[in-house]
Write an enzyme that holds these catalytic residues in place. Sequence first.
Site, PDB file in Angstrom:
ATOM      1  N   GLU A   1      -1.955   4.870 -17.289  1.00  0.00           N
ATOM      2  CA  GLU A   1      -2.466   3.985 -18.330  1.00  0.00           C
ATOM      3  C   GLU A   1      -3.838   4.395 -18.862  1.00  0.00           C
ATOM      4  O   GLU A   1      -4.071   4.363 -20.069  1.00  0.00           O
ATOM      5  CB  GLU A   1      -2.514   2.550 -17.813  1.00  0.00           C
ATOM      6  CG  GLU A   1      -1.139   1.955 -17.523  1.00  0.00           C
ATOM      7  CD  GLU A   1      -1.212   0.471 -17.226  1.00  0.00           C
ATOM      8  OE1 GLU A   1      -1.577  -0.319 -18.112  1.00  0.00           O
ATOM      9  OE2 GLU A   1      -0.904   0.094 -16.074  1.00  0.00           O
TER      10      GLU A   1
ATOM     11  N   LYS B   1       6.961  -4.130 -25.551  1.00  0.00           N
ATOM     12  CA  LYS B   1       6.847  -5.590 -25.629  1.00  0.00           C
ATOM     13  C   LYS B   1       7.244  -6.088 -27.014  1.00  0.00           C
ATOM     14  O   LYS B   1       7.915  -7.121 -27.157  1.00  0.00           O
ATOM     15  CB  LYS B   1       5.417  -6.027 -25.300  1.00  0.00           C
ATOM     16  CG  LYS B   1       5.052  -5.925 -23.835  1.00  0.00           C
ATOM     17  CD  LYS B   1       3.642  -6.448 -23.594  1.00  0.00           C
ATOM     18  CE  LYS B   1       3.283  -6.424 -22.116  1.00  0.00           C
ATOM     19  NZ  LYS B   1       1.899  -6.920 -21.881  1.00  0.00           N
TER      20      LYS B   1
ATOM     21  N   ARG C   1      -5.386  -4.718 -15.943  1.00  0.00           N
ATOM     22  CA  ARG C   1      -5.297  -3.803 -14.800  1.00  0.00           C
ATOM     23  C   ARG C   1      -6.661  -3.550 -14.163  1.00  0.00           C
ATOM     24  O   ARG C   1      -6.736  -3.060 -13.039  1.00  0.00           O
ATOM     25  CB  ARG C   1      -4.671  -2.482 -15.237  1.00  0.00           C
ATOM     26  CG  ARG C   1      -5.439  -1.704 -16.290  1.00  0.00           C
ATOM     27  CD  ARG C   1      -4.616  -0.509 -16.770  1.00  0.00           C
ATOM     28  NE  ARG C   1      -5.282   0.299 -17.778  1.00  0.00           N
ATOM     29  CZ  ARG C   1      -5.301   0.010 -19.071  1.00  0.00           C
ATOM     30  NH1 ARG C   1      -4.706  -1.092 -19.507  1.00  0.00           N
ATOM     31  NH2 ARG C   1      -5.913   0.807 -19.939  1.00  0.00           N
TER      32      ARG C   1
ATOM     33  N   HIS D   1      11.728  13.433   4.902  1.00  0.00           N
ATOM     34  CA  HIS D   1      13.171  13.308   5.083  1.00  0.00           C
ATOM     35  C   HIS D   1      13.944  13.615   3.803  1.00  0.00           C
ATOM     36  O   HIS D   1      15.163  13.457   3.781  1.00  0.00           O
ATOM     37  CB  HIS D   1      13.507  11.903   5.586  1.00  0.00           C
ATOM     38  CG  HIS D   1      12.942  11.610   6.936  1.00  0.00           C
ATOM     39  ND1 HIS D   1      13.620  11.859   8.106  1.00  0.00           N
ATOM     40  CD2 HIS D   1      11.722  11.120   7.303  1.00  0.00           C
ATOM     41  CE1 HIS D   1      12.861  11.511   9.138  1.00  0.00           C
ATOM     42  NE2 HIS D   1      11.703  11.065   8.675  1.00  0.00           N
TER      43      HIS D   1
END
Length: 331
Positions: free
Chosen positions: A215, A325, A136, A231
């Site tokens: 994270e 994972k 990341r 909205h």
Amino acid sequence: MKQLVEGFIQQLQHATEIGEKATVNFAPKKYSNIVIAGMGGSGIGGNLIQAYVSDKIEMPLVVNKGYDIPAFVGPDTLFIASSFSGNTEETLSGIREALAKGATLACVTSGGEVLRLSKENNFPHIIIPGDSEQPRACLGYSVVEMLYLLHYAGVLNVTFKTELAQTIALLEEQQSSMKVEASALANAFKGKLPILYAGVQFEPIAVRFQQQINENSKQLSHVNTFPEMNHNEIVGWLHPEPLFEMITVLYIRSAYDHERIRLRMDVSKKIFESKAGKVLEVQAQGSTFLEQAFSLIHIFDWVTVYLAELNNVSPNTIENINYVKGELAKV
């Protein structure tokens, strides 16, 4: 993570060098549509490019974050897959489907199965450094190389190169002041629920910030955009009242915001100020979209590193992701 954030400017410089030196050959072709496939940091990089090219290319570009790809993908599609590890299962599924449908494929990766498939099938591809244990933190590599792939495919002109150079210069000039601003924001977020609001074009930057808070800082956050939130979500600012004091609202403003979005943000701010514990603003710096986007990303990455320190957690660990994972690997 702190060292990786510190080195973000150098990453952009290195990514530019890689893109310039890349030997990438596309057969001459006119595309009808573009799909960028990626997850996590690679996926948000696709969203950032989608926002950047929205006024620069005349064909639709969509970002695919899942196992299946759109039904319209076919021989006239440019399908760009981005996976840092090269082993992202969703992205690999998309590559195989796109290949079966006759799309033109191109890839950005550091290795793994994506690189193997690229070499085996002669896909145009650019290899990025794979020595980081924090994918990341490598957003600069994925975004810059995807821009170069679009350029080499004949879809994007060379203007982005000038904008990248200006972005690097801006970050170098403002690095110190960015850290000061980031530290103040981190303190404002400590023990709070950050709610991030941005104009729709800057949604990828707000989502990226949320992901990094999750994270790096191990903290929840929420994102929405103008005008959409006007909205629906705006009505939700009635309950639960005990939560409001725990909320810090951050406005992410840009000169690229539509004038009606600026007005909506101004009007709505009065509601948030009457409810939330704090309402803060950050203004994107620079004259181009890439300057503004990357400067915000850099500030926000620093915020999450400082917030991790305040939360007394490591910004490097991702235990829950690894758990998921691991469980999936058993099936």
